[in-house]
Write a protein that holds these residues in place. Structure first.
Motif, PDB file in Angstrom:
ATOM      1  N   TRP A 296      42.164  42.175  39.850  1.00  0.00           N
ATOM      2  CA  TRP A 296      43.251  42.397  40.816  1.00  0.00           C
ATOM      3  C   TRP A 296      43.136  43.800  41.414  1.00  0.00           C
ATOM      4  O   TRP A 296      43.259  43.985  42.637  1.00  0.00           O
ATOM      5  N   ALA A 297      42.875  44.798  40.561  1.00  0.00           N
ATOM      6  CA  ALA A 297      42.755  46.185  41.028  1.00  0.00           C
ATOM      7  C   ALA A 297      41.552  46.356  41.953  1.00  0.00           C
ATOM      8  O   ALA A 297      41.651  47.016  43.001  1.00  0.00           O
ATOM      9  N   VAL A 298      40.417  45.745  41.584  1.00  0.00           N
ATOM     10  CA  VAL A 298      39.206  45.842  42.416  1.00  0.00           C
ATOM     11  C   VAL A 298      39.442  45.184  43.776  1.00  0.00           C
ATOM     12  O   VAL A 298      39.086  45.731  44.819  1.00  0.00           O
ATOM     13  N   ASN A 299      40.055  44.015  43.754  1.00  0.00           N
ATOM     14  CA  ASN A 299      40.359  43.302  44.990  1.00  0.00           C
ATOM     15  C   ASN A 299      41.285  44.132  45.886  1.00  0.00           C
ATOM     16  O   ASN A 299      41.117  44.200  47.103  1.00  0.00           O
ATOM     17  N   LEU A 300      42.270  44.770  45.256  1.00  0.00           N
ATOM     18  CA  LEU A 300      43.191  45.649  45.989  1.00  0.00           C
ATOM     19  C   LEU A 300      42.424  46.827  46.596  1.00  0.00           C
ATOM     20  O   LEU A 300      42.619  47.178  47.772  1.00  0.00           O
ATOM     21  N   ARG A 353      35.366  52.306  50.181  1.00  0.00           N
ATOM     22  CA  ARG A 353      36.790  51.980  50.051  1.00  0.00           C
ATOM     23  C   ARG A 353      37.231  52.026  48.587  1.00  0.00           C
ATOM     24  O   ARG A 353      38.276  52.579  48.255  1.00  0.00           O
ATOM     25  N   LEU A 354      36.409  51.439  47.716  1.00  0.00           N
ATOM     26  CA  LEU A 354      36.770  51.354  46.298  1.00  0.00           C
ATOM     27  C   LEU A 354      36.892  52.723  45.645  1.00  0.00           C
ATOM     28  O   LEU A 354      37.840  52.985  44.906  1.00  0.00           O
ATOM     29  N   PHE A 355      35.920  53.600  45.914  1.00  0.00           N
ATOM     30  CA  PHE A 355      35.972  54.924  45.302  1.00  0.00           C
ATOM     31  C   PHE A 355      37.168  55.727  45.823  1.00  0.00           C
ATOM     32  O   PHE A 355      37.837  56.424  45.061  1.00  0.00           O
TER      33      PHE A 355
END
Length: 593
Positions: A296-300, A353-355
């Protein structure tokens, strides 16, 4: 700050602002961190300068260093700069053939090497190169003069050369030749890029103006210091008085990050991809409830936008994700990272985006050895950053896009030229001083530079369709199944791809799916694996125009590395080498079509 127009002016800057610093440079030896103070840096640089003068070194003499990242490299670098000698730093990983070519081409007076393994590689070549009169080592090697001998010679010669060194430094101009950096080259022999003091220092000062770290911080250095990118960042750290810790090796980066808890480092996309892959593998092996929260966190995070553009509800959820999941990402990098710059190749936008979502801002920049290196770079905060671009152009540098889309750059960072090759210099620097980068790009909002491909790498199919391979390759590398890949199909009916899978990931995948994994050769022949990886190719095909879709893929059992020759030292594909290596596979792909 003092006037810093030549690299050795950094020593005066240290003397004036950071003289009390006890950990200017730090390395690990036999399990212990060894520190060198600012005072030692200045003293050792001067003593080596005196010793070189005593040994007959004069302005313009070429000196090669072949070494890992270490404080001693800097002592020699500054000592050479102060007497006007030309530093030629080389990768420790290149072939004996490349060393032979470069030594013949630049005719060095001396060579500094780090260890006995490198000495054994170099020693057989020396009989063929009479210009080399001195060999020094950083580690102690039998029958080779240790670098500390120069400190003894310099101490004895100090009174003789102290005033002369001051005069020599006064007569070194910012536009004088500082270094020759041989580009690894993906084809043919390396080219010697001549860079001046001004080339480097204009880049250092313009980029340091945006660097949020100061003398209270420490940075970890692990990219090869002989490469223009890490070297410029190294000077940048010195200018700001940041403590520089050198990683033991590329293999120990993770341990060093957790142990030192540094505030910043420079990296290349491939290393960030590896960090991401490890985190994802760990997350997917969690128990069901924890795994659900992780995904969920990665997708966010993959939906992250700058400046709170997603609204308060997204920011609220992100706060929770950072507390529960992303804090562990920060801890994996030591927990203190404030500055992380990425260069050398295109960074995947999803990773960017993730970092940032994880609270670890990564700044992608762009440049070449010939531009010392930065042309453009994203900054640490909105509005001077945009995902998918390489950021605004550096102050003092001009950029324009040619009619065919090629990026042209002009400014104080553009090289003097190629060593002993004025014809090639004229090919890339036109009469108005514009350097032709060979990269294709465009502007976003007239502010952010975006790279779309390498001009020389774009090819045409037999149907006249232009294919930008790097774009497709980067999309494919987003798959955890794919470590490296090369898109082929020049003058053929359609594009295909040769894939080197991520065998570490495949091992875990096979374990989960109860598929036997004996070795890479066996697993690439497994039909289930072939079909599964083709599914990944199809995910990329969805985003491509019909004539540009990959029609056939082939898996290979080789892992591509700089050591095995398929990648350059900066982890770029050596396309000619790969096409020669897999010529039979390429023939098979297209023989029946």
């Amino acid at each position: 700050m003092t006037m810093v127009t030549r690299t050795f002016d950094l020593l005066d800057n240290y003397r004036k602002y950071f003289l009390a610093k006890t950990d200017a440079f730090v390395k690990k030896e036999n399990g212990n961190w060894i520190t060198y103070s600012t005072a030692q840096y200045i003293e050792y640089s001067n003593l080596i300068s005196y010793a070189l003068l005593e040994n007959g070194f004069t302005k313009g003499a070429r000196v090669i260093t072949i070494s890992n990242n270490r404080p001693e490299w800097n002592f020699v670098d500054m000592a050479l700069a102060q007497i006007g000698a030309v530093h030629v730093p080389l990768y420790p990983t290149i072939s004996a053939k490349s060393y032979d070519f470069i030594i013949r081409h630049c005719e060095p007076l001396a060579i500094f090497i780090s260890d006995s393994i490198l000495y054994e590689k170099i020693a057989p070549l020396l009989e063929e190169h009479p210009s080399v009169q001195f060999i020094y080592s950083f580690n102690k090697i039998k029958s080779v003069a240790h670098w500390s001998n120069l400190l003894d010679t310099g101490t004895k010669a100090e009174n003789k050369f102290k005033h002369e060194l001051v005069d020599i430094k006064k007569n070194i101009k910012p536009e004088d030749l500082l270094t020759i950096i041989y580009t690894s080259g993906t084809t043919g022999n390396p080219k010697g890029v001549m860079l001046s003091h001004q080339n480097f220092m204009s880049n250092v000062l313009a980029s340091a103006a945006h660097l949020i770290l100061d003398s209270s911080h420490k940075a970890l250095s692990f990219l090869p210091i002989n490469h223009v990118y890490e070297r410029m960042v190294n000077y940048q750290y010195q200018y700001k008085g940041i403590s520089i810790y050198y990683a033991e090796s590329m293999e120990t980066i993770g341990d060093n990050l957790r142990e030192l808890k540094p505030h910043g480092f420079a990296t290349v996309p491939r290393l960030l991809e590896k960090v991401y892959d490890k985190i994802m593998a760990k997350g997917k092996s969690l128990s069901f409830p924890k795994k659900s929260i992780f995904l969920w966190a990665v997708n966010l995070g993959q939906k992250y936008e700058l400046n709170g553009a997603n609204g308060w509800w997204y920011e609220f959820k992100l706060k929770i994700a950072r507390k529960l999941i992303f804090i562990k990402w920060q801890e994996a990098l030591g927990g203190n990272i404030q500055f992380m710059c990425s260069g050398g190749a295109a960074l995947q936008v999803r990773l960017e985006r993730l970092f940032w979502a994880a609270g670890i801002p990564v700044q992608e920049g762009y440049g070449l050895t010939e531009t010392s290196p930065i042309i453009a770079a994203n900054q640490n905060a909105y509005p001077d950053v945009r995902f998918g671009t390489v950021g605004p152009v550096l102050e003092g540098v001009e950029v324009k896009i040619a009619e065919d889309g090629e990026i042209l750059a002009r400014g104080p960072n553009v090289m003097i030229g190629y060593y002993k090759n004025p014809e090639l210099t004229k090919e890339v620097i036109d009469s108005e001083g514009w350097f032709h980068t060979g990269d294709i790009g465009c502007w976003e909002d007239n502010k952010f530079l975006k790279i779309t491909d390498r001009k020389k790498e774009i090819f045409k199919t037999s149907g006249g369709i232009y294919i930008a391979p790097q774009v497709i390759e980067n999309l494919l590398k987003e798959s955890p199944f794919i470590d490296q890949n090369i898109v082929i199909g020049e003058s053929k009916r359609f594009p295909s791809v040769i894939i080197s899978p991520d065998f570490e990931f495949l091992k875990e995948y096979c374990k989960r799916k109860k598929i036997a994994f004996d070795n890479p050769e066996q697993i690439i022949r497994n039909e289930r694996i072939q079909k599964r990886i083709w599914t990944e190719v199809e995910k990329t095909n969805v985003n491509l125009d019909r004539p540009k879709k990959i029609k056939i893929s082939r898996l290979v059992a080789d892992v591509w590395t700089p050591e095995t020759g398929e990648l350059s030292p900066t982890l770029k594909l050596k396309r000619r080498v790969l096409k020669e290596k897999y010529d039979q596979i390429i023939q098979e792909i297209y023989s029946k079509q």
